[in-house]
Design an enzyme around this catalytic site. Structure first.
Site, PDB file in Angstrom:
ATOM      1  N   ASP A 233       0.876  -1.159   0.000  1.00 30.04           N
ATOM      2  CA  ASP A 233       0.000   0.000   0.000  1.00 30.04           C
ATOM      3  C   ASP A 233       0.924   1.221   0.000  1.00 30.04           C
ATOM      4  O   ASP A 233       2.098   1.124   0.378  1.00 30.04           O
ATOM      5  CB  ASP A 233      -0.942   0.008   1.206  1.00 30.04           C
ATOM      6  CG  ASP A 233      -2.119   0.945   0.958  1.00 30.04           C
ATOM      7  OD1 ASP A 233      -2.026   1.787   0.047  1.00 30.04           O
ATOM      8  OD2 ASP A 233      -3.132   0.846   1.672  1.00 30.04           O
TER       9      ASP A 233
HETATM   10  C1  BGC Z   1      -4.887   3.290  -0.073  1.00 30.16           C
HETATM   11  C2  BGC Z   1      -4.905   2.285  -1.205  1.00 30.16           C
HETATM   12  C3  BGC Z   1      -4.693   3.011  -2.515  1.00 30.16           C
HETATM   13  C4  BGC Z   1      -3.360   3.729  -2.441  1.00 30.16           C
HETATM   14  C5  BGC Z   1      -2.996   4.490  -3.701  1.00 30.16           C
HETATM   15  C6  BGC Z   1      -3.679   4.198  -0.098  1.00 30.16           C
HETATM   16  O1  BGC Z   1      -3.855   5.276   0.761  1.00 30.16           O
HETATM   17  O2  BGC Z   1      -4.957   2.620   1.162  1.00 30.16           O
HETATM   18  O3  BGC Z   1      -6.116   1.595  -1.218  1.00 30.16           O
HETATM   19  O4  BGC Z   1      -4.768   2.125  -3.578  1.00 30.16           O
HETATM   20  O5  BGC Z   1      -3.417   4.685  -1.378  1.00 30.16           O
HETATM   21  O6  BGC Z   1      -3.782   5.604  -3.845  1.00 30.16           O
END
Ligand code: BGC
Length: 814
Positions: A233
């Site tokens: 993530d």
């Molecule tokens: C989120 C993810 C997301 C990623 C990219 C994170 O803050 O938890 O689900 O895909 O950011 O934007």
């Protein structure tokens, strides 16, 4: 092409540095290319409710805009369709759009369990049932990957709250982990082979997901056979070398090349075998080659076709919760409408945060009613700017409108600031201005329809006072047409709840343990999550899992149960549409193990089918069960086994109404030990959930699963909120916030949301918030200075970062 072999060949030709370079991205959304070997860059983009391709101004919390894209219902909404085929179609059309836009991987779907309705991000997750989540995710993934665009199944695992999401430690017993929290991932991975899995931010049983070898290698790859790459993530990596060893392939976004260099040194000094890096580099190269196909032969996307699908998705997913005296459907030619509530003109149709789509073709309910030729008068009912403030003049105007029309349709729900990625809700309450509006309008109008918008369950104190309630959740750009088609009877509602609507937050089983003490969050309810608790404990709910009405009635009859082998059972039953309107029914099959000598939920979903039954006709439905459906996870044997004895197979319209049932005997597996019959779980309290310390300790077993990290001294893993606790740190913390908030300039709402989000972000993520000038070295120096309370040094570093960022616009960019 054999992508794996091709990737292996390419990796053989790479230098150590080139291999390490593939382990982190290039900027916010891209992977690094290796021109010398003809390896192109690919771009990832958020989803999963539509594309969020950012061409400039990149962020991962929904601040900057993205290119226009079709916006589909969020997961909590579309899960109510119980329709894998629909999810396949949505995945497929998002795949077409992604391919046309040159996107190789779309970051979704999210299958985290809805452990508590307060989780700010529940709108992005499907269900409180692992089977339903897993099946729907698998179909979406099959749909998108058919277009050679990869999915990223997220967030693996036990990311069930936003409070301190980047550091909280989820303490989960192994049986609950396997049966509830990992199960949807397991189903989706085995059925659809996602190209990537996204590793969660949080810790699980003491270890960060991004450093968790058991999770990322043993379970995911060795047990489940996952072949793809694991991507972090955004900002989840802490110790890059440990992460690589655990099985994390790709770090996103890249914070410069510091971590790549650490990998190179670790291989050079023998800390990790080069083979680990080779495997990771091969997986990433394979991902690039595999998804590059869609760039070479892009699909064509049709905005009209996708919008029509988005409308159909609303029709299939909205849940009719109440319909007294069959008030709905309305007659568009005969009944005049008071259209009340600002959400009719400015609907809530998607969530906030990283999944936010720049909707291509939003049609509001107001516009859809106009298009349909309905006779209506619109009044706002409440202020969008200040939903907590009751505005008497708006309410008086609404009551006058309601009195002068045949029917009042009230649009209410959760405002955007109430729920978002980054923080949790504090209560299940709707805004005071919305509640007061319903009260007053229901007093003067006997024909009141409530359209309920929001990403997760709310308390509904007005339930008895209104005639009808249609729950649309966050329904995407088709929200207006979908609602109009349903309330005027162009089509019959056919969604059912994919999660329980509890009476209040106190009755939710995880309530006493949510969101934890800031360090650990205990999942004491174990397997009794959602309806598994309410049904077993006979606890009252507002609406049960699986519940939903339509414009007709169905009758269930003729259950037959045939045994075709030791565990292979075939069930059939008849569903008759006994009303006057054609409609669809979602038929649900549950099992129970009534005489189990250890904790076992009274009902667990084992099958579901959505079936169209024209008025006055009947359909035969069949289900087949095999050994899998009777298994539970035995922690002593570390495997799925069957407990022998009596099982109840029940079929019906929701988990609390099961008109057909039969009992059968099933042979069990031989095991060394069965789960402990702990009193707290054998005798659930129907009023509130509670588990003794001793029972939870026994359930967890010997191994310590708690995080014992203490501070001071502070480390790069501490959150900004924790640094803010240091006496005298106020000014520099404010400086960090002010600099970060430049991303959200111009919107007070967004700034407020960001502040809450930043509070929970570890200081090591400053490069993502402040830009590449916030180098890891500078962050380490700041942490050191915080420990010494040397705030001047921190202020100076922040000034330098600000200046450099201003000069080069130095944020991590794609
Ligand atoms: C989120 C993810 C997301 C990623 C990219 C994170 O803050 O938890 O689900 O895909 O950011 O934007």
């Amino acid at each position: 092409m054999d992508f794996h072999r091709e990737a292996e060949n390419l990796v053989k030709q790479m230098t150590l540095e080139e291999k390490a370079s593939l382990c982190s991205g290039e900027g916010f959304w891209n992977l690094k290319k290796i021109e010398r070997l003809g390896i192109p860059t690919i771009m990832l983009s958020d989803g999963p409710h539509g594309l969020r391709k950012q061409e400039q101004g990149c962020d991962h919390i929904g601040l900057n805009t993205s290119v226009e894209a079709t916006c589909y219902p969020t997961a909590s909404c579309i899960a109510c369709s119980f329709d894998p085929e629909l999810l396949y179609q949505v995945g497929n059309t998002i795949g077409e759009e992604a391919s046309e836009q040159g996107i190789s991987v779309v970051l979704g779907p999210g299958v985290n369990q809805k452990r508590n309705p307060l989780c700010g991000r529940n709108f992005e997750y499907f269900s409180e049932d692992p089977l339903l989540s897993g099946e729907l995710a698998a179909s979406w993934i099959k749909g998108i990957q058919e277009k050679h665009v990869g999915a990223s199944l997220k967030h693996f695992a036990a990311n069930n709250q936003e409070t301190k999401r980047m550091c909280i430690n989820a303490v989960v017993d192994e049986r609950a982990l396997r049966e509830i929290y990992l199960r949807p991932f397991e189903i989706a991975i085995k059925k659809s082979n996602p190209f990537t899995v996204m590793c969660a931010y949080n810790r699980l049983n003491g270890e960060y997901a991004s450093e968790n070898h058991e999770l990322m290698t043993k379970i995911l790859r060795e047990e489940w056979g996952f072949q793809g790459s694991v991507v972090t993530d955004w900002g989840a990596i802490c110790d890059r070398v440990k992460g690589l060893e655990a099985g994390i392939d790709l770090e996103m976004p890249a914070a410069g090349t510091v971590h790549d260099c650490e990998i190179v040194s670790a291989v050079k000094n023998g800390e990790i075998p080069e083979q680990i890096l080779n495997t990771t580099a091969t997986r990433i190269t394979e991902l690039i080659l595999r998804t590059y196909q869609s760039k070479r032969n892009p699909s064509t996307y049709s905005a009209e076709k996708s919008h029509a699908l988005a409308v159909r998705a609303v029709e299939e997913s909205a849940v009719l919760l109440k319909n007294k005296y069959s008030l709905l459907p309305l007659d568009v030619h005969k009944q005049s409408v008071a259209l009340i509530g600002a959400f009719a003109k400015y609907p809530r149709y998607q969530g906030a945060g990283s999944s936010k789509v720049n909707a291509k073709d939003l049609v509001t309910p107001y516009e859809a009613l106009e298009k349909m030729g309905a006779s209506f008068q619109y009044v706002p009912g409440y202020s969008l700017e200040d939903p907590d403030q009751i505005a008497t003049e708006y309410i008086e105007e609404a009551c006058q409108a309601a009195c002068s029309k045949d029917v009042a349709i009230l649009f209410i729900g959760l405002p955007e600031s109430y729920e978002s990625e980054g923080y949790d809700r504090e209560s299940l309450s709707l805004p005071p201005s919305h509640l007061k509006l319903v009260d007053e309008v229901a007093r003067v109008s006997k024909k009141t329809v409530v359209i309920l918008m929001g990403g997760a369950p709310m308390e509904l104190p007005f339930e008895e006072d209104v005639s009808a309630i249609l729950l649309t959740y966050l329904a995407g750009e088709g929200v207006g047409e979908g609602i109009a088609n349903l309330i005027f009877g162009k089509t019959s509602p056919s969604g059912k709840l994919a999660e329980t609507f509890p009476l209040n937050k106190e009755s939710v089983p995880s309530n006493p343990y949510f969101p934890g003490d800031g360090m650990n969050v205990e999942y004491r309810e174990s397997i009794f999550s959602g309806y598994r608790y309410y049904v077993t404990a006979h606890s009252k709910v507002r609406y049960p899992f699986g519940y939903g009405l339509t414009y007709t009635t169905f009758e269930y009859s003729d259950l037959t149960v045939k045994s075709r082998g030791k565990y292979d059972i075939e069930l059939t039953c008849t569903i008759s549409n006994t009303g006057a309107v054609d409609a669809k029914e979602i038929v649900q099959l549950y099992i129970g193990h009534p005489n189990a000598q250890f904790p076992y939920a009274a009902v667990e979903l084992r099958g579901f089918k959505k079936v169209y039954v024209p008025a006055g006709t009947s359909k035969t439905i069949s289900f087949t069960l095999s050994k899998n459906e009777f298994e539970y996870f035995n922690i002593f044997e570390k495997r799925w086994v069957v407990d022998g004895g009596e099982y109840t197979l029940s079929i019906g319209p929701n988990c609390m109404e099961l008109p057909l049932s039969a009992n059968i005997q099933i042979c069990g597996d031989v095991v060394s030990q069965k789960p402990l019959p702990l009193d707290s779980y054998m005798n659930l309290n129907m009023h509130s959930f509670g588990v003794s310390d001793a029972d939870f300790k026994s359930l967890l077993g010997e191994k310590n699963k708690y995080s014992t990290a203490t501070y001071p001294p502070y480390t790069i893993r501490n959150t900004l909120g924790e640094f803010a606790e240091i006496e005298g740190s106020g000014d520099v913390i404010k400086k960090i916030y002010d600099q970060s908030l430049k991303m959200a300039e111009g919107s007070t709402d967004l700034q407020e949301m960001c502040k809450k989000t930043f509070h929970y972000m570890p200081i090591r993520t400053l490069p993502i918030m402040l830009g590449a000038s916030a180098t890891p070295e500078r962050v380490y120096t700041m942490v050191d200075a915080f420990n010494k309370k040397d705030f001047d040094t921190i202020a100076k570093i922040l000034d330098v970062i600000e200046e450099e960022t201003h000069n080069e616009s130095g944020s991590i960019k794609s």
